[in-house]
Design a protein around this motif. Structure first.
Motif, PDB file in Angstrom:
ATOM      1  N   UNK A 150      37.265  33.839  46.438  1.00 37.06           N
ATOM      2  CA  UNK A 150      37.130  33.806  44.970  1.00 37.06           C
ATOM      3  C   UNK A 150      36.554  35.112  44.432  1.00 37.06           C
ATOM      4  N   UNK A 151      35.646  35.708  45.184  1.00 33.58           N
ATOM      5  CA  UNK A 151      35.097  37.011  44.761  1.00 33.58           C
ATOM      6  C   UNK A 151      36.208  38.065  44.740  1.00 33.58           C
ATOM      7  N   UNK A 152      37.098  38.022  45.729  1.00 38.01           N
ATOM      8  CA  UNK A 152      38.194  38.995  45.758  1.00 38.01           C
ATOM      9  C   UNK A 152      39.243  38.692  44.694  1.00 38.01           C
ATOM     10  N   UNK A 153      39.394  37.428  44.327  1.00 35.83           N
ATOM     11  CA  UNK A 153      40.292  37.094  43.204  1.00 35.83           C
ATOM     12  C   UNK A 153      39.766  37.718  41.917  1.00 35.83           C
ATOM     13  N   UNK A 154      38.459  37.603  41.685  1.00 34.24           N
ATOM     14  CA  UNK A 154      37.854  38.210  40.489  1.00 34.24           C
ATOM     15  C   UNK A 154      37.979  39.733  40.524  1.00 34.24           C
ATOM     16  N   UNK A 155      37.777  40.329  41.699  1.00 34.42           N
ATOM     17  CA  UNK A 155      37.910  41.778  41.830  1.00 34.42           C
ATOM     18  C   UNK A 155      39.344  42.222  41.551  1.00 34.42           C
ATOM     19  N   UNK A 156      40.313  41.495  42.101  1.00 36.45           N
ATOM     20  CA  UNK A 156      41.720  41.838  41.873  1.00 36.45           C
ATOM     21  C   UNK A 156      42.084  41.707  40.401  1.00 36.45           C
ATOM     22  N   UNK A 157      41.582  40.666  39.741  1.00 39.16           N
ATOM     23  CA  UNK A 157      41.835  40.493  38.310  1.00 39.16           C
ATOM     24  C   UNK A 157      41.256  41.654  37.508  1.00 39.16           C
ATOM     25  N   UNK A 158      40.036  42.046  37.831  1.00 41.89           N
ATOM     26  CA  UNK A 158      39.397  43.154  37.099  1.00 41.89           C
ATOM     27  C   UNK A 158      40.151  44.460  37.304  1.00 41.89           C
ATOM     28  N   UNK A 159      40.577  44.723  38.534  1.00 43.54           N
ATOM     29  CA  UNK A 159      41.323  45.956  38.801  1.00 43.54           C
ATOM     30  C   UNK A 159      42.668  45.927  38.096  1.00 43.54           C
ATOM     31  N   UNK A 160      43.375  44.799  38.197  1.00 36.90           N
ATOM     32  CA  UNK A 160      44.721  44.715  37.622  1.00 36.90           C
ATOM     33  C   UNK A 160      44.759  44.712  36.112  1.00 36.90           C
TER      34      UNK A 160
END
Length: 199
Positions: free
Chosen positions: A118-128
Motif C-alpha cells: 500500500x505504501x508503494x501504491x501511494x508512492x506510485x500514485x504520487x509519482x504518476x
C-alpha cells in the motif's frame, strides 16, 4: 513483531531499490544513446557550435527528467521482483521457517507485505500524478528549446466524450518559435501551440 517487521521491510526495500536502480540505469543508457543523434544541432536542424545548439549537458538533463516517468512504469514490477526475491531467499535459507516458529503466521506475514504494498501504491500514485507530468513537460520544453521539435507527448490524455466532464489533465502540445527560440502560447486555448513564425 517490530523486529520481524523491520527485518522484512529492510530486506524487501533493499531488493526493490536494487531492482529499480538496475532498470533505471538501463533506461537512462538507452535514452541517452537515442539522444546522441540530436547533439550539435540547432532548432533549424543545422549543425552549429553556438549556445543555441543541443549539447551533451542538455541531453543528460533531458534524460534525467525522464526518470520519474520511467520510475512510474517500473515501481510495480520492481516491487514484485524484489518481494519474490526476498521471500524466496528467506525460504531457501530457512529463515522463514524460523520466523514462523517464533510466531509469524502466514496471515501476519501477508499483512506485513500488504502494508508495504500500500505504501508503494501511494508512492506510485504520487509519482504518476504529480512528479512525472511536471518532469515530462520540463523535458519536452527543454528539448524543444534547443531542437525545435517535440519527440513525444508529455502526458497521455483521452478526449472526453461530448457531454462528459473535462479531463483533469488537458492535452498539451509544445513547440518553439523558430526565430527567437521561445515557447509560444496560444491565446485561444491557453496551450502551447505549434508555430513557425516570429514573435
Amino acid at each position: 513483531m517490530k523486529t520481524i517487521r523491520r527485518l522484512i521491510y529492510g530486506e524487501v526495500l533493499a531488493a526493490i531499490a536494487l531492482v529499480a536502480l538496475g532498470f533505471l540505469a538501463l533506461f537512462f543508457f538507452f535514452d541517452l544513446v537515442d539522444e546522441l543523434q540530436y547533439l550539435g544541432k540547432n532548432a533549424a536542424g543545422a549543425v552549429s557550435n553556438d549556445d543555441n545548439t543541443y549539447q551533451i549537458r542538455h541531453a543528460l538533463l533531458y534524460v534525467a527528467l525522464l526518470i520519474p516517468s520511467h520510475l512510474y512504469e517500473l515501481v510495480p514490477i520492481s516491487v514484485l521482483i524484489g518481494t519474490i526475491f526476498v521471500m524466496a531467499r528467506l525460504a531457501q535459507s530457512s529463515e522463514y521457517t524460523i520466523l514462523r516458529t517464533s510466531g509469524l503466521g502466514p496471515w501476519r506475514a501477508l499483512k506485513t507485505l500488504l502494508m508495504l504494498g500500500l505504501a508503494f501504491v501511494a508512492l506510485t500514485f504520487a509519482i504518476g500524478d504529480y512528479v512525472s507530468p511536471i518532469a515530462d513537460r520540463t523535458a519536452q520544453l527543454l528539448k524543444a528549446r534547443y531542437t525545435g521539435r517535440v519527440t513525444r507527448a508529455a502526458s497521455p490524455s483521452v478526449r472526453p466524450a461530448p457531454g462528459s466532464r473535462r479531463s483533469r489533465f488537458p492535452t498539451v502540445m509544445w513547440s518553439m518559435c523558430a526565430p527567437c527560440h521561445r515557447t509560444t502560447r496560444c491565446k485561444a486555448c491557453a496551450c502551447l501551440s505549434l508555430t513557425t513564425r516570429g514573435c
